[in-house]
Motif scaffolding. Structure first.
Motif, PDB file in Angstrom:
ATOM      1  N   ARG A   1       0.844  -1.200   0.000  1.00  0.00           N
ATOM      2  CA  ARG A   1       0.000   0.000   0.000  1.00  0.00           C
ATOM      3  C   ARG A   1       0.874   1.242   0.000  1.00  0.00           C
ATOM      4  NH1 ARG A   1      -3.379   2.466   4.512  1.00  0.00           N
ATOM      5  NH2 ARG A   1      -2.272   0.995   5.856  1.00  0.00           N
ATOM      6  N   VAL A   2       0.412   2.281  -0.711  1.00  0.00           N
ATOM      7  CA  VAL A   2       1.063   3.592  -0.682  1.00  0.00           C
ATOM      8  C   VAL A   2       0.020   4.587  -0.192  1.00  0.00           C
ATOM      9  CG1 VAL A   2       2.161   5.415  -2.021  1.00  0.00           C
ATOM     10  CG2 VAL A   2       2.647   3.017  -2.560  1.00  0.00           C
ATOM     11  N   LYS A   3       0.320   5.270   0.916  1.00  0.00           N
ATOM     12  CA  LYS A   3      -0.667   6.151   1.542  1.00  0.00           C
ATOM     13  C   LYS A   3      -0.124   7.571   1.680  1.00  0.00           C
ATOM     14  CE  LYS A   3      -3.506   6.728   5.691  1.00  0.00           C
ATOM     15  NZ  LYS A   3      -3.794   6.225   7.058  1.00  0.00           N
ATOM     16  N   PRO A   4      -0.565   8.507   0.806  1.00  0.00           N
ATOM     17  CA  PRO A   4      -0.180   9.920   0.968  1.00  0.00           C
ATOM     18  C   PRO A   4      -0.767  10.485   2.251  1.00  0.00           C
ATOM     19  CG  PRO A   4      -0.996   9.482  -1.251  1.00  0.00           C
ATOM     20  CD  PRO A   4      -1.336   8.281  -0.419  1.00  0.00           C
ATOM     21  N   GLY A   5      -0.062  11.461   2.833  1.00  0.00           N
ATOM     22  CA  GLY A   5      -0.481  12.020   4.111  1.00  0.00           C
ATOM     23  C   GLY A   5      -1.635  12.997   4.027  1.00  0.00           C
ATOM     24  N   CYS A   6      -1.946  13.518   2.818  1.00  0.00           N
ATOM     25  CA  CYS A   6      -3.058  14.461   2.703  1.00  0.00           C
ATOM     26  C   CYS A   6      -3.626  14.407   1.294  1.00  0.00           C
ATOM     27  CB  CYS A   6      -2.617  15.887   3.043  1.00  0.00           C
ATOM     28  SG  CYS A   6      -1.677  16.694   1.735  1.00  0.00           S
ATOM     29  N   GLY A   7      -4.777  15.065   1.117  1.00  0.00           N
ATOM     30  CA  GLY A   7      -5.453  15.051  -0.172  1.00  0.00           C
ATOM     31  C   GLY A   7      -4.752  15.855  -1.246  1.00  0.00           C
ATOM     32  N   CYS A   8      -3.760  16.678  -0.854  1.00  0.00           N
ATOM     33  CA  CYS A   8      -3.045  17.491  -1.838  1.00  0.00           C
ATOM     34  C   CYS A   8      -1.935  16.694  -2.526  1.00  0.00           C
ATOM     35  CB  CYS A   8      -2.452  18.734  -1.172  1.00  0.00           C
ATOM     36  SG  CYS A   8      -1.250  18.366   0.123  1.00  0.00           S
ATOM     37  N   THR A   9      -1.774  15.423  -2.122  1.00  0.00           N
ATOM     38  CA  THR A   9      -0.696  14.589  -2.653  1.00  0.00           C
ATOM     39  C   THR A   9      -1.267  13.323  -3.279  1.00  0.00           C
ATOM     40  OG1 THR A   9       0.725  15.344  -0.847  1.00  0.00           O
ATOM     41  CG2 THR A   9       1.477  13.430  -2.088  1.00  0.00           C
ATOM     42  N   THR A  10      -0.759  12.955  -4.464  1.00  0.00           N
ATOM     43  CA  THR A  10      -1.083  11.665  -5.065  1.00  0.00           C
ATOM     44  C   THR A  10       0.226  10.950  -5.372  1.00  0.00           C
ATOM     45  OG1 THR A  10      -1.153  12.585  -7.310  1.00  0.00           O
ATOM     46  CG2 THR A  10      -3.227  12.516  -6.083  1.00  0.00           C
ATOM     47  N   ALA A  11       0.190   9.606  -5.341  1.00  0.00           N
ATOM     48  CA  ALA A  11       1.422   8.848  -5.563  1.00  0.00           C
ATOM     49  C   ALA A  11       1.117   7.467  -6.145  1.00  0.00           C
ATOM     50  CB  ALA A  11       2.202   8.726  -4.256  1.00  0.00           C
TER      51      ALA A  11
ATOM     52  N   THR B   1       2.735  13.628  -7.061  1.00  0.00           N
ATOM     53  CA  THR B   1       2.184  14.936  -7.421  1.00  0.00           C
ATOM     54  C   THR B   1       1.796  15.675  -6.145  1.00  0.00           C
ATOM     55  OG1 THR B   1       1.306  14.088  -9.513  1.00  0.00           O
ATOM     56  CG2 THR B   1       0.391  16.154  -8.709  1.00  0.00           C
ATOM     57  N   LEU B   2       2.220  16.939  -6.037  1.00  0.00           N
ATOM     58  CA  LEU B   2       1.901  17.758  -4.861  1.00  0.00           C
ATOM     59  C   LEU B   2       1.299  19.081  -5.323  1.00  0.00           C
ATOM     60  CD1 LEU B   2       2.034  18.350  -1.802  1.00  0.00           C
ATOM     61  CD2 LEU B   2       4.352  19.219  -2.163  1.00  0.00           C
ATOM     62  N   ASN B   3       0.086  19.354  -4.859  1.00  0.00           N
ATOM     63  CA  ASN B   3      -0.598  20.603  -5.206  1.00  0.00           C
ATOM     64  C   ASN B   3      -0.232  21.678  -4.184  1.00  0.00           C
ATOM     65  OD1 ASN B   3      -2.314  22.679  -5.854  1.00  0.00           O
ATOM     66  ND2 ASN B   3      -4.158  21.436  -5.960  1.00  0.00           N
ATOM     67  N   VAL B   4       0.484  22.720  -4.624  1.00  0.00           N
ATOM     68  CA  VAL B   4       0.921  23.783  -3.710  1.00  0.00           C
ATOM     69  C   VAL B   4       0.292  25.130  -4.065  1.00  0.00           C
ATOM     70  CG1 VAL B   4       3.108  22.657  -3.162  1.00  0.00           C
ATOM     71  CG2 VAL B   4       2.995  24.234  -5.109  1.00  0.00           C
ATOM     72  N   SER B   5      -0.782  25.110  -4.858  1.00  0.00           N
ATOM     73  CA  SER B   5      -1.363  26.360  -5.357  1.00  0.00           C
ATOM     74  C   SER B   5      -1.871  27.273  -4.244  1.00  0.00           C
ATOM     75  CB  SER B   5      -2.500  26.058  -6.334  1.00  0.00           C
ATOM     76  OG  SER B   5      -3.524  25.314  -5.692  1.00  0.00           O
ATOM     77  N   THR B   6      -2.254  26.696  -3.097  1.00  0.00           N
ATOM     78  CA  THR B   6      -2.793  27.520  -2.010  1.00  0.00           C
ATOM     79  C   THR B   6      -1.802  27.715  -0.868  1.00  0.00           C
ATOM     80  OG1 THR B   6      -3.775  25.576  -0.934  1.00  0.00           O
ATOM     81  CG2 THR B   6      -5.147  26.771  -2.516  1.00  0.00           C
ATOM     82  N   TYR B   7      -0.586  27.192  -1.024  1.00  0.00           N
ATOM     83  CA  TYR B   7       0.391  27.268   0.065  1.00  0.00           C
ATOM     84  C   TYR B   7       1.291  28.493  -0.073  1.00  0.00           C
ATOM     85  CZ  TYR B   7      -0.820  22.583   1.664  1.00  0.00           C
ATOM     86  OH  TYR B   7      -1.489  21.493   2.163  1.00  0.00           O
TER      87      TYR B   7
ATOM     88  N   GLY C   1       5.177  29.556   1.652  1.00  0.00           N
ATOM     89  CA  GLY C   1       6.274  29.199   2.539  1.00  0.00           C
ATOM     90  C   GLY C   1       6.578  27.711   2.504  1.00  0.00           C
ATOM     91  N   PRO C   2       7.306  27.204   3.522  1.00  0.00           N
ATOM     92  CA  PRO C   2       7.711  25.795   3.545  1.00  0.00           C
ATOM     93  C   PRO C   2       6.516  24.845   3.638  1.00  0.00           C
ATOM     94  CG  PRO C   2       9.032  27.095   5.074  1.00  0.00           C
ATOM     95  CD  PRO C   2       7.901  27.978   4.630  1.00  0.00           C
ATOM     96  N   VAL C   3       6.560  23.784   2.844  1.00  0.00           N
ATOM     97  CA  VAL C   3       5.522  22.749   2.847  1.00  0.00           C
ATOM     98  C   VAL C   3       6.212  21.396   2.993  1.00  0.00           C
ATOM     99  CG1 VAL C   3       3.635  21.660   1.575  1.00  0.00           C
ATOM    100  CG2 VAL C   3       4.061  24.114   1.313  1.00  0.00           C
ATOM    101  N   THR C   4       5.758  20.596   3.935  1.00  0.00           N
ATOM    102  CA  THR C   4       6.295  19.246   4.126  1.00  0.00           C
ATOM    103  C   THR C   4       5.138  18.266   4.238  1.00  0.00           C
ATOM    104  OG1 THR C   4       8.257  20.079   5.293  1.00  0.00           O
ATOM    105  CG2 THR C   4       7.730  17.749   5.560  1.00  0.00           C
ATOM    106  N   LYS C   5       5.161  17.226   3.409  1.00  0.00           N
ATOM    107  CA  LYS C   5       4.134  16.190   3.434  1.00  0.00           C
ATOM    108  C   LYS C   5       4.808  14.823   3.485  1.00  0.00           C
ATOM    109  CE  LYS C   5       0.838  19.209   3.046  1.00  0.00           C
ATOM    110  NZ  LYS C   5      -0.105  19.468   4.159  1.00  0.00           N
TER     111      LYS C   5
END
Length: 248
Positions: free
Chosen positions: A62-72, A90-96, A98-102
């Motif tokens: 299983r591959v489990k991204p930590g949030c809905g803004c990430t697909t893998a 894929t990481l969606n950062v359109s609304t972020y 500064g630093p983003v960590t997922k």
């Protein structure tokens, strides 16, 4: 003698099979960093190879991204020894800002079944607004209230204000209608690099209800031509406020 050698080979094969283990190794390590990016580059994409460095088939359960803004998605979940699979992140950062960590959790048939891949980016916006919304103190009919935000020009060049549009409406009240709101921003004002610019919005509500307001500032910046700041609040009649325990 031949029987002895044959027995030795059979024993060695059985021994190696018994203790064979899969081993996941993420190419580049367990952290992937895009570095400095802009919202316009979203979604960020990366193809990350998952190698099997062991001597037994590796199964990605299983591959489990930590949030809905990430697909893998994974191209295969069965990896033979010496082979690899590709994880398309894929990481969606359109609304972020500064630093983003997922995180992405990868579950396998290894003895320690969970491996965590960290993905990072530093989202650089040409112009930032803090806080993101206009926040007014408690609003009273026919009394002025001031909300403030700070605009910062993060580029290396001055940015000139070319237009200002202000609107404020009272909704869900006894009478829907306009509220009077003014801002200190003027056409021709300059947002200098790295210098905070405070926007003050002064509001005079005329009726009770729910406030919905907007300040739209257009600039000559190609990277951030429109700065839009929204604001909300509840408007009450001061005559209806309790006289005891009131904190205005």
């Amino acid at each position: 003698m031949r029987i002895f050698y044959a027995a030795t080979l059979i024993f060695a094969f059985a021994f190696s099979t018994m203790f064979a283990q899969p081993k996941l190794e993420i190419e580049g390590g367990t952290t992937y960093d895009w570095g400095k990016v802009t919202p316009e580059e979203s979604p960020l994409k990366a193809s990350i190879k998952l190698h099997n460095k062991g001597d037994k088939t590796l199964e990605i359960k299983r591959v489990k991204p930590g949030c809905g803004c990430t697909t893998a998605p994974l191209d295969t979940n069965i990896i033979a020894p010496g082979k690899f699979a590709t994880l398309d992140v894929t990481l969606n950062v359109s609304t972020y800002d500064g630093p983003v960590t997922k995180s992405i959790s990868i579950f396998t048939n290894e003895e320690v079944e969970k491996t965590t891949l960290m993905i990072k980016a530093n989202v650089m916006r040409p112009i930032t607004v803090f806080p993101k919304f206009l926040s007014f103190p408690k609003l009273f009919v026919n009394e002025e209230s001031v909300g403030k935000v700070v605009i910062t020009n993060n580029t290396d060049k001055p940015v000139k204000v070319t237009g200002v549009d202000v609107s404020a409406r009272v909704i869900a009240g006894a009478t829907d209608g306009d509220a009077i709101m003014k801002v200190n921003v003027k056409v021709g004002d300059v947002l200098n690099p790295k210098v905070p610019y405070t926007v003050e919005a002064t509001l005079m509500p005329k009726s009770t209800g729910r406030l919905s307001s907007s300040v739209k500032i257009t600039t000559d910046s190609k990277e951030s031509g429109l700065i839009e700041i929204s604001g909300w609040g509840n408007i009450v009649d001061p005559k209806e406020e309790p006289k005891t325990g009131q904190n205005r």
